[in-house]
Design a protein around this motif. Structure first.
Motif, mmCIF file in Angstrom:
data_model
loop_
_atom_site.group_PDB
_atom_site.id
_atom_site.type_symbol
_atom_site.label_atom_id
_atom_site.label_comp_id
_atom_site.label_asym_id
_atom_site.label_seq_id
_atom_site.Cartn_x
_atom_site.Cartn_y
_atom_site.Cartn_z
ATOM 1 N N THR A 1 7.144 14.815 2.027
ATOM 2 C CA THR A 1 7.551 13.508 2.549
ATOM 3 C C THR A 1 6.298 12.668 2.719
ATOM 4 O O THR A 1 5.288 13.150 3.243
ATOM 5 C CB THR A 1 8.272 13.655 3.896
ATOM 6 N N ALA A 2 6.342 11.411 2.270
ATOM 7 C CA ALA A 2 5.209 10.501 2.381
ATOM 8 C C ALA A 2 5.654 9.251 3.120
ATOM 9 O O ALA A 2 6.667 8.647 2.766
ATOM 10 C CB ALA A 2 4.668 10.151 0.996
ATOM 11 N N VAL A 3 4.894 8.872 4.143
ATOM 12 C CA VAL A 3 5.262 7.740 4.998
ATOM 13 C C VAL A 3 4.140 6.712 5.017
ATOM 14 O O VAL A 3 2.962 7.060 5.145
ATOM 15 C CB VAL A 3 5.538 8.214 6.442
ATOM 16 N N ASP A 4 4.512 5.448 4.900
ATOM 17 C CA ASP A 4 3.550 4.362 5.078
ATOM 18 C C ASP A 4 4.294 3.162 5.649
ATOM 19 O O ASP A 4 5.488 2.984 5.366
ATOM 20 C CB ASP A 4 2.884 3.986 3.761
ATOM 21 N N PHE A 5 3.603 2.342 6.436
ATOM 22 C CA PHE A 5 4.312 1.197 7.020
ATOM 23 C C PHE A 5 4.319 -0.012 6.105
ATOM 24 O O PHE A 5 4.916 -1.035 6.418
ATOM 25 C CB PHE A 5 3.802 0.844 8.406
ATOM 26 N N SER A 6 3.687 0.086 4.934
ATOM 27 C CA SER A 6 3.727 -0.994 3.961
ATOM 28 C C SER A 6 4.882 -0.779 2.989
ATOM 29 O O SER A 6 4.843 0.125 2.139
ATOM 30 C CB SER A 6 2.413 -1.068 3.173
ATOM 31 N N ALA A 7 5.906 -1.602 3.109
ATOM 32 C CA ALA A 7 7.038 -1.501 2.186
ATOM 33 C C ALA A 7 6.611 -1.796 0.756
ATOM 34 O O ALA A 7 7.194 -1.281 -0.200
ATOM 35 C CB ALA A 7 8.150 -2.474 2.623
ATOM 36 N N VAL A 8 5.568 -2.598 0.595
ATOM 37 C CA VAL A 8 5.072 -2.946 -0.737
ATOM 38 C C VAL A 8 4.582 -1.707 -1.465
ATOM 39 O O VAL A 8 4.950 -1.438 -2.614
ATOM 40 C CB VAL A 8 3.945 -3.997 -0.637
ATOM 41 N N VAL A 9 3.730 -0.910 -0.794
ATOM 42 C CA VAL A 9 3.175 0.258 -1.470
ATOM 43 C C VAL A 9 4.212 1.369 -1.617
ATOM 44 O O VAL A 9 4.215 2.094 -2.617
ATOM 45 C CB VAL A 9 1.908 0.773 -0.757
ATOM 46 N N VAL A 10 5.117 1.507 -0.657
ATOM 47 C CA VAL A 10 6.160 2.529 -0.783
ATOM 48 C C VAL A 10 7.037 2.244 -1.999
ATOM 49 O O VAL A 10 7.361 3.149 -2.784
ATOM 50 C CB VAL A 10 7.004 2.617 0.503
ATOM 51 N N ALA A 11 7.416 0.972 -2.190
ATOM 52 C CA ALA A 11 8.218 0.614 -3.358
ATOM 53 C C ALA A 11 7.473 0.918 -4.653
ATOM 54 O O ALA A 11 8.055 1.411 -5.630
ATOM 55 C CB ALA A 11 8.587 -0.871 -3.297
ATOM 56 N N ALA A 12 6.171 0.641 -4.661
ATOM 57 C CA ALA A 12 5.371 0.907 -5.854
ATOM 58 C C ALA A 12 5.287 2.407 -6.143
ATOM 59 O O ALA A 12 5.361 2.834 -7.302
ATOM 60 C CB ALA A 12 3.969 0.325 -5.685
ATOM 61 N N MET A 13 5.154 3.216 -5.089
ATOM 62 C CA MET A 13 5.050 4.659 -5.283
ATOM 63 C C MET A 13 6.387 5.267 -5.708
ATOM 64 O O MET A 13 6.427 6.216 -6.497
ATOM 65 C CB MET A 13 4.544 5.320 -4.002
ATOM 66 N N VAL A 14 7.483 4.736 -5.192
ATOM 67 C CA VAL A 14 8.809 5.189 -5.635
ATOM 68 C C VAL A 14 8.963 4.927 -7.133
ATOM 69 O O VAL A 14 9.404 5.792 -7.895
ATOM 70 C CB VAL A 14 9.924 4.481 -4.843
ATOM 71 N N ALA A 15 8.577 3.726 -7.556
ATOM 72 C CA ALA A 15 8.689 3.379 -8.973
ATOM 73 C C ALA A 15 7.790 4.258 -9.828
ATOM 74 O O ALA A 15 8.175 4.694 -10.919
ATOM 75 C CB ALA A 15 8.335 1.902 -9.177
#
Length: 279
Positions: free
Chosen positions: A102-116
């Protein structure tokens, strides 16, 4: 305290050395989500490549030997990466055979990029948007928690941020779970945090000093070549439940930390032999 990650961010956003010095008194911005959303959206960063390894220079290859206390034979290991950013660590953990990451970050921008980035090659990683000082994850859910410079950054924000992060790391770990915290911070201040939070005796901690494994990103070095000097500290901590902590005498605690240090030493030797054999 002017941390390497903060310097990298300032360099990326076009802040010169003089401006960086002027803004040192307001480094709390580096602990704010808006700052990191802007950073991860920055064009210069995308052109020059990720800063993930440059910030601390620590990846899975430097940490794998320290997983000995939880890497038991035939045991499924669950791992949490706090403040993952665009680090390759969650990907490296999955590739190494860790069962659940599980990977957590408070930046929705980077989380979306990592999901993609991982939708096809590694669909099993769970990517979450969240504040590591206010984690909503289940208690006792993980065998190992990673913090690669995140505690350093949290310390630039709200005063109780570091204590909250450590408390949540302890809560989401099973008893005897492992917390690996990589830091540029001085030994005395960080060790006191682990000695006292979330309660006295909540961790058995061994500090492993490592040379900075690679040169920092040129955007950081352009600000000050001295940023490349010095060692990193990896705080290797086993979680202790409150009942056991109350029973442990100082003498017994030191003995158990010595046992942990010996296990880490064996892990390093075994990893070195394995790496030589693979080569």
């Amino acid at each position: 305290r002017w941390l390497h990650r903060a310097c990298a961010a300032a360099a990326l956003l076009g802040v010169g050395a003089a401006e960086a010095e002027e803004s040192e008194s307001s480094t709390g911005a580096f602990a704010e989500v808006a700052y990191w959303d802007a950073l991860y959206s920055a064009g210069p960063k995308l052109e020059l490549g990720p800063l993930s390894h440059a910030w601390q220079g620590i990846g899975f290859s430097e940490l794998k030997a320290l997983l000995k206390p939880v890497a038991e034979a035939e045991k499924k290991v669950t791992a949490l990466v706090m403040g993952c950013g665009d680090s390759a660590l969650p990907e490296e953990l999955v590739d190494s055979g860790i069962a659940e990451v599980t990977a957590v970050d408070f930046s929705a921008v980077v989380v979306a990029a990592m999901v993609a980035r991982n939708r096809q090659p590694r669909p099993g990683i769970r990517w979450l948007v969240g504040d590591v000082t206010e984690l909503k994850l289940q208690s006792g859910a993980f065998d190992v928690v990673f913090d690669i410079g995140v505690l350093d950054t949290v310390a630039l924000g709200k005063e109780d941020g570091p204590r909250s992060l450590i408390a949540h790391a302890h809560r989401v770990l099973r008893p005897g779970g492992l917390f690996l915290s990589v830091s540029s911070d001085g030994l005395a201040g960080r060790r006191r945090l682990f000695d006292e939070h979330p309660f006295r005796g909540s961790w058995l901690t061994v500090v492993v000093g490592v040379p900075r494994p690679r040169s920092l990103d040129p955007r950081v070095l352009a600000m000050n070549p001295d940023y490349n000097l010095g060692n990193m500290s990896i705080y290797v901590s086993l979680s202790v439940d409150k009942a056991k902590a109350e029973e442990l005498t100082d003498e017994r605690r030191h003995a158990e930390e010595s046992i942990l240090a010996e296990a880490l030493g064996r892990g390093k030797e075994e990893t070195a032999r394995h790496d030589v054999a693979r080569a």
